[in-house]
Design an enzyme around this catalytic site. Structure first.
Site, short mmCIF file in Angstrom:
data_model
loop_
_atom_site.label_atom_id
_atom_site.label_comp_id
_atom_site.label_asym_id
_atom_site.label_seq_id
_atom_site.Cartn_x
_atom_site.Cartn_y
_atom_site.Cartn_z
N ARG A 80 -48.35 59.72 18.61
CA ARG A 80 -47.48 59.15 17.58
C ARG A 80 -46.54 58.18 18.25
NH1 ARG A 80 -43.45 60.07 20.07
NH2 ARG A 80 -42.30 59.33 18.27
N ALA A 132 -45.09 54.04 17.29
CA ALA A 132 -45.82 52.83 16.87
C ALA A 132 -46.66 52.18 17.98
CB ALA A 132 -44.81 51.85 16.27
N GLN A 191 -39.24 65.15 16.27
CA GLN A 191 -39.56 64.31 17.44
C GLN A 191 -38.35 64.17 18.37
OE1 GLN A 191 -40.30 63.52 14.28
NE2 GLN A 191 -42.24 62.42 14.12
N ASP A 228 -40.92 50.86 13.77
CA ASP A 228 -42.35 50.90 13.45
C ASP A 228 -42.82 49.58 12.88
OD1 ASP A 228 -41.37 53.85 13.30
OD2 ASP A 228 -43.53 53.87 13.66
N ASN A 235 -38.21 52.42 10.45
CA ASN A 235 -38.28 53.38 11.56
C ASN A 235 -38.24 54.79 10.98
OD1 ASN A 235 -38.46 53.83 14.44
ND2 ASN A 235 -36.37 54.58 14.36
N LYS A 236 -38.30 55.77 11.84
CA LYS A 236 -38.34 57.17 11.43
C LYS A 236 -37.25 57.50 10.42
CE LYS A 236 -40.67 59.69 12.23
NZ LYS A 236 -41.79 59.99 11.27
O1 MRU Z 1 -43.95 59.56 12.91
P1 MRU Z 1 -43.83 59.04 14.30
O2 MRU Z 1 -43.45 60.11 15.28
O3 MRU Z 1 -45.03 58.23 14.72
O4 MRU Z 1 -42.61 58.03 14.22
C1 MRU Z 1 -42.20 57.36 15.38
C2 MRU Z 1 -40.99 56.54 15.19
O5 MRU Z 1 -40.47 56.38 14.10
C3 MRU Z 1 -40.48 55.80 16.39
O6 MRU Z 1 -39.10 55.70 16.35
C4 MRU Z 1 -41.09 54.40 16.35
O7 MRU Z 1 -42.48 54.49 16.31
C5 MRU Z 1 -40.67 53.57 17.44
S1 MRU Z 1 -41.54 54.04 18.88
C6 MRU Z 1 -41.35 53.13 20.20
#
Ligand code: MRU
Length: 347
Positions: A51, A53, A199, A240, A250-251
């Site tokens: 997981r 991006a 996460q 993302d 983003n998350k």
């Molecule tokens: O659902 P996920 O764990 O894939 O979400 C990840 C995020 O939101 C990160 O903050 C994002 O991908 C940036 S990663 C460098």
């Protein structure tokens, strides 16, 4: 063995297979798993085995490479059909991070330029190796640009995991923290747990503490209080997708960090490599992934909420450009107003 996330790779191409850390097992177990078929890679992306991006962008591209390597096609047209089937299966895994589509499109474009089956296979494999190396280099460049925004003794709040685990290696938001530390600055990190998939507490706290950083886990509901009591100097998060009108996806939880940062006059910096920019779309054209309700109402398989009550589980949110102080990228810093300055930095 003690992990060192300064140098470790989350996603690798390993003799025709995609080798990835199984992030569903962290922090309890640190295990690499190998995936030989694109269907397995798609399943791993969907289940958050891999997981983040940039990591899913490269993993998806490698998924297509497994399709190329495993193919028994004897004609270029046959191979093309198989690769397109893999591409559409991988595209359907997660909708929000643009890197997924970037990775798939890049490798498909390379395949389409080869005239014969063997040439296409070889070109695809070479491309995914290059993409993995480029991702680490981009994170390191981004980290160096971002490190100038961090002062010795600062406490940074982040969200989710935008570290080595979310990229091929080194990380974006955590890459900035790593680079600041490599410059000799002492940085502390506040890590919101990032419900529902955790996460923050599972991955960011694991990665940072393995590398010797001082970090404190807080519940997502404590973010405002930490800022109000003066414990936060700046916020650095991943992204993302950054759309051409300067919105940062983003998350889930990132938007509230940004709103609270504005309220407390704390700089808010998303950090994102070029592969996270979507210069074709505006914010209203992005799909926010809705994940299974069980992630919210169950913890480790045990139900913690009454049955029958509707649940919403958006996995990402959108921060508008007016809340963004600047965006750190591998090509430089995009200053505010970011929506006007993206095109001067991202080429
Ligand atoms: O659902 P996920 O764990 O894939 O979400 C990840 C995020 O939101 C990160 O903050 C994002 O991908 C940036 S990663 C460098």
């Amino acid at each position: 063995m003690k992990e060192n996330f300064f140098t470790l790779r989350t996603v690798m191409w390993d003799e025709g297979r995609v080798k990835m850390i199984d992030q569903t097992l962290l922090p309890g177990r640190f295990v690499y798993r190998s995936f030989a078929r694109w269907e397995e890679v798609a399943d791993a992306i969907r289940r958050l085995v891999v997981r983040g991006a940039p990591a899913i962008g490269v993993a998806a591209a490698m998924g297509i490479a497994t399709a190329a390597v495993n193919s028994k096609a004897t004609t270029r047209a046959q191979l093309q059909l198989e690769l397109e089937r893999a591409a559409s299966g991988l595209r359907a895994t997660r909708p929000t991070a643009v890197n997924l589509f970037w990775g798939i499109d890049r490798v498909m474009a390379v395949a389409s330029r080869s005239k014969d089956v063997e040439g296409a296979r070889e070109a695809v494999v070479q491309e995914v190796l290059k993409m993995a190396d480029e991702d680490v280099e981009a994170c390191k460049r981004l980290g160096r640009f971002g490190a100038d925004l961090v002062e010795d003794g600062d406490t940074v709040i982040t969200q989710c995991n935008a570290g080595a685990l979310a990229t091929v290696g080194y990380g974006t938001a955590l890459g900035v923290i790593r680079a600041a530390s490599e410059q000799g600055k002492c940085v502390k990190v506040i890590v919101p747990e990032t419900r529902p998939a955790l996460q923050g507490s599972r991955l960011t706290a694991f990665e940072l503490s393995a590398d010797g950083f001082s970090c404190t886990i807080v519940s997502d509901t404590a973010v405002g209080s930490m800022m109000q009591s003066g414990k936060v100097d700046l916020a650095i998060v991943g992204a993302d997708r950054v759309t051409k009108d300067g919105y940062v996806f983003n998350k889930i939880g990132t938007y509230q960090v940004a709103v609270l940062a504005k309220r407390h006059e704390i700089p808010f910096y998303p950090a994102a490599p070029t592969s996270s920019f979507d210069l074709k779309r505006t914010h209203d054209q992005v799909t926010i992934e809705e994940r299974p309700a069980d992630e919210v109402v169950k913890i480790r398989g045990r139900r913690i909420a009454p049955k029958g009550v509707p649940v919403a589980n958006p996995a990402f949110d959108m921060t508008p450009p007016e809340l963004v102080t600047a965006i750190v990228t591998d090509q430089g810093i995009i200053k505010s107003p970011v929506q006007d300055n993206i095109s001067t930095v991202i080429r």
